[in-house]
Scaffold this motif. Structure first.
Motif, PDB file in Angstrom:
ATOM      1  N   ARG A  48       9.606   0.048   1.436  1.00  0.00           N
ATOM      2  CA  ARG A  48       9.566   1.359   1.131  1.00  0.00           C
ATOM      3  C   ARG A  48       8.876   1.662  -0.226  1.00  0.00           C
ATOM      4  NH1 ARG A  48      13.538   3.889   4.193  1.00  0.00           N
ATOM      5  NH2 ARG A  48      13.586   2.937   6.233  1.00  0.00           N
ATOM      6  N   LYS A  49       8.172   2.810  -0.116  1.00  0.00           N
ATOM      7  CA  LYS A  49       7.637   3.323  -1.623  1.00  0.00           C
ATOM      8  C   LYS A  49       8.225   4.538  -1.618  1.00  0.00           C
ATOM      9  CE  LYS A  49       3.327   4.539  -4.109  1.00  0.00           C
ATOM     10  NZ  LYS A  49       1.945   4.788  -4.087  1.00  0.00           N
ATOM     11  N   VAL A  50       9.147   4.569  -3.076  1.00  0.00           N
ATOM     12  CA  VAL A  50       9.900   5.652  -3.337  1.00  0.00           C
ATOM     13  C   VAL A  50       9.379   6.152  -4.739  1.00  0.00           C
ATOM     14  CG1 VAL A  50      11.567   4.806  -1.953  1.00  0.00           C
ATOM     15  CG2 VAL A  50      11.749   4.250  -4.339  1.00  0.00           C
ATOM     16  N   CYS A  92      11.630  -2.186  -2.625  1.00  0.00           N
ATOM     17  CA  CYS A  92      11.001  -0.832  -2.523  1.00  0.00           C
ATOM     18  C   CYS A  92       9.942  -0.793  -3.864  1.00  0.00           C
ATOM     19  CB  CYS A  92      11.937   0.126  -2.999  1.00  0.00           C
ATOM     20  SG  CYS A  92      13.018   0.696  -2.000  1.00  0.00           S
ATOM     21  N   GLU A 140       2.223   9.693  -3.039  1.00  0.00           N
ATOM     22  CA  GLU A 140       2.444   9.596  -1.637  1.00  0.00           C
ATOM     23  C   GLU A 140       3.682   8.460  -1.466  1.00  0.00           C
ATOM     24  OE1 GLU A 140      -1.153   8.091  -0.067  1.00  0.00           O
ATOM     25  OE2 GLU A 140      -2.458   9.960  -0.374  1.00  0.00           O
ATOM     26  N   ASP A 185       7.868   7.727   0.375  1.00  0.00           N
ATOM     27  CA  ASP A 185       8.605   7.920   1.687  1.00  0.00           C
ATOM     28  C   ASP A 185       9.888   8.961   1.086  1.00  0.00           C
ATOM     29  OD1 ASP A 185       7.009   6.153   3.388  1.00  0.00           O
ATOM     30  OD2 ASP A 185       8.111   4.458   2.156  1.00  0.00           O
ATOM     31  N   HIS A 186      10.343   8.598  -0.197  1.00  0.00           N
ATOM     32  CA  HIS A 186      11.493   9.368  -0.677  1.00  0.00           C
ATOM     33  C   HIS A 186      11.374   9.632  -1.992  1.00  0.00           C
ATOM     34  CE1 HIS A 186      13.648   8.018   2.930  1.00  0.00           C
ATOM     35  NE2 HIS A 186      12.920   6.549   2.872  1.00  0.00           N
ATOM     36  N   LYS A 196      11.952  15.501   0.522  1.00  0.00           N
ATOM     37  CA  LYS A 196      12.010  14.092   0.471  1.00  0.00           C
ATOM     38  C   LYS A 196      13.343  13.663  -0.698  1.00  0.00           C
ATOM     39  CE  LYS A 196       6.997  13.073   0.654  1.00  0.00           C
ATOM     40  NZ  LYS A 196       5.696  12.739   0.149  1.00  0.00           N
TER      41      LYS A 196
END
Length: 448
Positions: free
Chosen positions: A195-197, A225, A264, A266-267, A302
């Protein structure tokens, strides 16, 4: 400031959410969830239903907006425990913020109160550098021997009220100015990115509670992450929103939206229940501003508590281990009632080998911290804390886990009050999880 009571009553009629006020059916489901109602001996003016009745009375012109009405609203913790049980879905927290904003922007408090509010809300919390400066002074006090001298001579007893004297004892060790200033802004995972957070680092969380932020970043990295920490982010604005400074809260919200909206990710990860809940409320805060409503909605959608992401990434299925301890959990009111995150922290705790989890009675009831409530309303705060510590003691726990910095300090204060500092500790969830994960790595070093 305008001190005309008729002006305040006019603003109540104009600015209060009429539909939400009318939605209250006076059913009373909120009463057994309200700590101030319970601790006041079932005083209706200290309940959500009673406070809404007072607000309605002011709107209708049936009662004056006097000191008794203001006192009732000030006594509210803002824990929002009434919201999940309300069959009509009354947004009580928003009504409370609207009412406080009208009152505080139209009354003229004493000069010391005015000066303190100006310093805290206008000149301190919107400026991270100033918070770092204040924390650096506190570190100086801790490290130069002044703290030991003040305690040994009894000077603190003379200078501070009893509740603040006790709170001084449980303040964490403040990190160095260098550590507070030089924070990472981009962390790449060592393995394949899952994930990218983005990480919301907060104000006090990134200074006074910096080790909790560091533990959070380590856990996110262990969970593969990619993490971005925007430089221009600010305090969340919760203290302002809850404390009658709505316009400043809006300004802070806009700054945070700008800081994150081009990332950009995800969270947007939070690790403080109070901050997270207020960040999710940016949509409501900016709903009347056409240029910001949709931007606020995209931002708030988000917001994700660290516990939710870690369960989603199945950290609970990893080898997590600690030396045998009895553990209990104190819900953060705003994580539970604002972000509706209840199951995930418990699931993570139950997954730790060596942690014997004992559920606390009334774990969902506020601990009495409530932002700065334990400073402004110490008597009621300590009543609520005493009950909380009785329930904690009944679990036999040696570790109290929570997910909000205010709750963490309040539970440490309770431990200090009960003389249990040698037997019981209070920690943030991520601190215990990091210990358990890294213990698991030692047992199984090839895992990562």
């Amino acid at each position: 400031m305008n001190t005309d009571n008729s002006q305040m009553q006019a603003e109540f009629k104009e600015r209060m959410d009429y539909d939400d006020l009318m939605n209250c059916m006076r059913c009373g489901f909120c009463l057994p969830t309200c700590p101030t109602y319970i601790e006041s001996g079932n005083d209706e003016t200290q309940s959500p239903r009673g406070r809404i009745a007072l607000m309605k009375g002011v709107v209708y012109g049936e009662i004056e907006l006097d000191s008794e009405v203001k006192r009732s609203l000030d006594m509210c913790l803002g824990c929002r425990a009434c919201e999940p049980v309300c069959p009509s879905g009354v947004k009580y927290g928003q009504l409370l913020e609207q009412a406080r904003d009208i009152i505080y922007q139209n009354q003229q408090p004493s000069f010391p109160v005015t000066a303190l509010r100006k310093f805290v809300f206008h000149h301190l919390f919107p400026h991270q550098d100033r918070i770092i400066g204040l924390m650096s002074l506190l570190r100086l006090y801790q490290k130069t021997g002044m703290q030991k001298l003040a305690r040994k001579t009894g000077l603190l007893n003379l200078l501070l009220p009893e509740h603040l004297h006790k709170m001084e004892k449980i303040l964490p060790e403040i990190p160095s100015r260098t550590m507070m200033r030089h924070r990472p802004h981009h962390i790449h995972p060592s393995n394949k990115k899952r994930r990218k957070v983005a990480f919301f680092s907060g104000c006090l969380m990134n200074t006074m509670f910096l080790p909790i932020n560091e533990a959070t970043l380590k856990l996110l990295a262990y969970a593969d992450c990619e993490i971005v920490i925007p430089k221009r982010q600010n305090c969340c604005g919760a203290l302002h929103g809850h404390g009658g400074e709505k316009e400043i809260a809006k300004s802070i919200a806009k700054q945070n939206i700008r800081a994150f909206e081009n990332e950009e990710v995800d969270h947007i990860i939070t690790n403080a229940g109070g901050c997270g809940a207020f960040l999710t409320d940016y949509t409501e805060l900016l709903k009347d501003e056409a240029d910001w409503k949709n931007r606020a909605s995209r931002f708030s959608d988000k917001i994700t508590d660290i516990s939710r992401l870690l369960v989603d990434l199945e950290l609970d299925k990893e080898l997590l281990t600690i030396e045998p301890r009895i553990v209990t959990y104190q819900d953060s009111c705003h994580l539970r009632n604002g972000q509706h995150t209840i199951r995930e922290p418990r699931k993570l705790l139950r997954s730790i080998e060596g942690a014997v989890f004992h559920e606390m009675k009334d774990a969902e009831r506020c601990c009495g911290s409530a932002g700065i409530y334990n400073i402004t309303e110490p008597e009621m705060s300590m009543q609520i804390l005493d009950y909380k510590m009785e329930q904690t003691k009944a679990t036999g726990a040696t570790v109290i886990v929570t997910t909000n910095p205010g709750c963490l300090l309040q539970m440490k204060l309770g431990i200090e009050k009960m003389g249990l500092t040698e037997q019981v500790s209070a920690v943030h969830l991520v601190e215990l999880l990091l210990e358990a994960y890294e213990n698991g790595l030692k047992k199984c070093p090839k895992r990562k």
